[in-house]
Enzyme design. Structure first.
Site, PDB file in Angstrom:
ATOM      1  N   TRP A  36       0.831  -1.215   0.000  1.00  7.99           N
ATOM      2  CA  TRP A  36       0.000   0.000   0.000  1.00  7.99           C
ATOM      3  C   TRP A  36       0.868   1.269   0.000  1.00  7.99           C
ATOM      4  CZ3 TRP A  36      -0.432  -4.071   3.355  1.00  7.99           C
ATOM      5  CH2 TRP A  36       0.223  -3.951   4.593  1.00  7.99           C
ATOM      6  N   ARG A  37       2.177   1.105   0.135  1.00  5.20           N
ATOM      7  CA  ARG A  37       3.048   2.280   0.006  1.00  5.20           C
ATOM      8  C   ARG A  37       3.408   2.547  -1.451  1.00  5.20           C
ATOM      9  NH1 ARG A  37       6.843   1.196   5.346  1.00  5.20           N
ATOM     10  NH2 ARG A  37       5.345   2.123   6.791  1.00  5.20           N
ATOM     11  N   GLU A  49      -6.025   0.667   5.049  1.00  7.75           N
ATOM     12  CA  GLU A  49      -6.239   1.276   6.364  1.00  7.75           C
ATOM     13  C   GLU A  49      -7.311   0.530   7.160  1.00  7.75           C
ATOM     14  OE1 GLU A  49      -4.481   3.341   7.964  1.00  7.75           O
ATOM     15  OE2 GLU A  49      -3.124   3.808   6.333  1.00  7.75           O
ATOM     16  N   THR A  55      -5.320  -5.374  12.722  1.00  5.81           N
ATOM     17  CA  THR A  55      -4.603  -6.568  12.275  1.00  5.81           C
ATOM     18  C   THR A  55      -3.149  -6.219  11.988  1.00  5.81           C
ATOM     19  OG1 THR A  55      -6.669  -7.329  11.262  1.00  5.81           O
ATOM     20  CG2 THR A  55      -4.668  -8.435  10.570  1.00  5.81           C
ATOM     21  N   LEU A  92      -9.686 -12.532   8.564  1.00  4.18           N
ATOM     22  CA  LEU A  92      -9.086 -11.304   9.118  1.00  4.18           C
ATOM     23  C   LEU A  92      -9.704 -10.906  10.461  1.00  4.18           C
ATOM     24  CD1 LEU A  92      -8.532  -8.698   6.255  1.00  4.18           C
ATOM     25  CD2 LEU A  92      -6.847  -9.486   7.893  1.00  4.18           C
ATOM     26  N   GLY A  93     -10.933 -11.374  10.706  1.00  5.94           N
ATOM     27  CA  GLY A  93     -11.591 -11.039  11.970  1.00  5.94           C
ATOM     28  C   GLY A  93     -12.148  -9.619  11.975  1.00  5.94           C
ATOM     29  N   TYR A  94     -12.781  -9.259  13.104  1.00  5.18           N
ATOM     30  CA  TYR A  94     -13.375  -7.925  13.254  1.00  5.18           C
ATOM     31  C   TYR A  94     -14.206  -7.577  12.013  1.00  5.18           C
ATOM     32  CZ  TYR A  94     -10.202  -7.516  17.197  1.00  5.18           C
ATOM     33  OH  TYR A  94      -9.534  -7.726  18.371  1.00  5.18           O
ATOM     34  N   TYR A 132      -8.175   9.174  12.917  1.00  6.05           N
ATOM     35  CA  TYR A 132      -6.905   8.677  12.376  1.00  6.05           C
ATOM     36  C   TYR A 132      -7.054   8.289  10.903  1.00  6.05           C
ATOM     37  CZ  TYR A 132      -3.692   5.377  10.562  1.00  6.05           C
ATOM     38  OH  TYR A 132      -2.848   4.755   9.690  1.00  6.05           O
ATOM     39  N   ASP A 150      -2.126   7.311  15.014  1.00  3.99           N
ATOM     40  CA  ASP A 150      -2.601   6.021  15.510  1.00  3.99           C
ATOM     41  C   ASP A 150      -1.853   5.707  16.817  1.00  3.99           C
ATOM     42  OD1 ASP A 150      -0.078   5.298  14.725  1.00  3.99           O
ATOM     43  OD2 ASP A 150      -0.701   3.641  13.439  1.00  3.99           O
ATOM     44  N   CYS A 215      15.978   1.925  21.959  1.00  2.00           N
ATOM     45  CA  CYS A 215      16.515   3.291  21.941  1.00  2.00           C
ATOM     46  C   CYS A 215      17.941   3.343  21.384  1.00  2.00           C
ATOM     47  CB  CYS A 215      16.477   3.893  23.347  1.00  2.00           C
ATOM     48  SG  CYS A 215      14.802   3.981  24.017  1.00  2.00           S
ATOM     49  N   CYS A 218      17.795   3.851  17.735  1.00  2.00           N
ATOM     50  CA  CYS A 218      16.771   4.788  17.276  1.00  2.00           C
ATOM     51  C   CYS A 218      17.371   6.048  16.642  1.00  2.00           C
ATOM     52  CB  CYS A 218      15.872   5.174  18.448  1.00  2.00           C
ATOM     53  SG  CYS A 218      14.570   6.306  17.949  1.00  2.00           S
TER      54      CYS A 218
HETATM   55  S1  SF4 Z   1      11.658   7.515  20.120  1.00  2.00           S
HETATM   56 FE1  SF4 Z   1      13.503   6.293  20.037  1.00  2.00          FE
HETATM   57  S2  SF4 Z   1      14.807   7.049  21.700  1.00  2.00           S
HETATM   58 FE2  SF4 Z   1      12.728   7.765  22.078  1.00  2.00          FE
HETATM   59  S3  SF4 Z   1      11.808   6.215  23.437  1.00  2.00           S
HETATM   60 FE3  SF4 Z   1      11.295   5.656  21.315  1.00  2.00          FE
HETATM   61  S4  SF4 Z   1      12.910   4.230  20.695  1.00  2.00           S
HETATM   62 FE4  SF4 Z   1      13.644   5.308  22.509  1.00  2.00          FE
END
Ligand code: SF4
Length: 229
Positions: A36-37, A49, A55, A92-94, A132, A150, A215, A218
């Site tokens: 879908w992208r 959507e 799901t 798919l349910g729901y 959303y 979302d 994190c 991230c």
């Molecule tokens: S946005 Fe990134 S750095 Fe911040 S809590 Fe979420 S995973 Fe951790």
């Protein structure tokens, strides 16, 4: 305390720029090639959507092409019998989603000459479409620079821009604060807005997970209130 009539504070423009450029660079390299992208067809975006509402992506990737093969256009779906739509949704349910998208197709054919509206205010009046989904369809089909919050996006915004210590208000005002921040963040350019909203969902689904956010990996950690704690 912020008076009810005063909009909640927005993130500083420099912070918004740093966040967006990190997020978009990461998404360009790491975004999954989901079917879908690859489309801006409003009907196909709507089907994705509705399926994604309750799901997981991996299951939707199986059912999405099958459903579209059976009902290749909004008109075909609008003309279908309810039992046929339910059958195509089977597994798919729901199932309320199946009757909602069927009803939506009929309303769009009857009241909008078969064209899916492009404004969130119109979309949100259609069967099965909440705030959303209205934002997601306006952005992902028509590249409108509007927010689409979302559960995943809400979590990312809360962790990055509010932090656990900033969550002092009730759930309703927290959600309206999150929507306000989301609208501040969305780039004004439609194509960038499309990538930005997709990237926010991708980050929430694959890195900033509900239970164990990753994190260390991230891309927005340097600007995240929670990741820095
Ligand atoms: S946005 Fe990134 S750095 Fe911040 S809590 Fe979420 S995973 Fe951790």
């Amino acid at each position: 305390m912020t008076p009810a009539s005063t909009p909640p504070p927005s993130p500083q423009p420099a912070l918004v720029r740093r966040f967006s450029s990190r997020l978009l660079a990461w998404f360009a390299k790491n975004g999954r090639a989901l079917p879908w992208r690859r489309t801006r067809d409003p009907y196909r975006v709507l089907v994705s959507e509705f399926m994604l509402q309750q799901t997981q992506v991996s299951r939707v990737t199986q059912y999405y092409p099958r459903f579209l093969k059976r009902f290749s256009s909004l008109d075909a779906l609008a003309r279908a019998r309810p039992a046929a739509v339910r059958e195509a949704w089977d597994g798919l349910g729901y199932y309320a989603r199946a009757s909602n998208i069927h009803a939506l197709a009929r309303v769009v054919r009857r009241d909008f000459d078969g064209r899916v509206p492009d404004e969130p205010d119109e979309l949100v009046k259609l069967p099965g479409v909440g705030r959303y989904t209205a934002g997601a369809v306006a952005c992902f089909a028509y590249e409108k620079p509007v927010a689409a919050v979302d559960t995943n996006v809400s979590r990312v915004i809360r962790r990055v821009f509010i932090g656990e210590r900033g969550v002092g208000s009730g759930p309703r005002s927290l959600l309206s604060r999150i929507w306000h921040i989301a609208q501040t963040l969305v780039p004004k350019d439609g194509k960038r807005a499309w990538a930005f909203n997709q990237a926010m969902m991708e980050l929430g689904a694959t890195v900033c997970a509900a239970r164990r956010p990753r994190c260390q990996e991230c891309p927005v950690r340097p600007v995240c209130r929670t990741g820095q704690d």
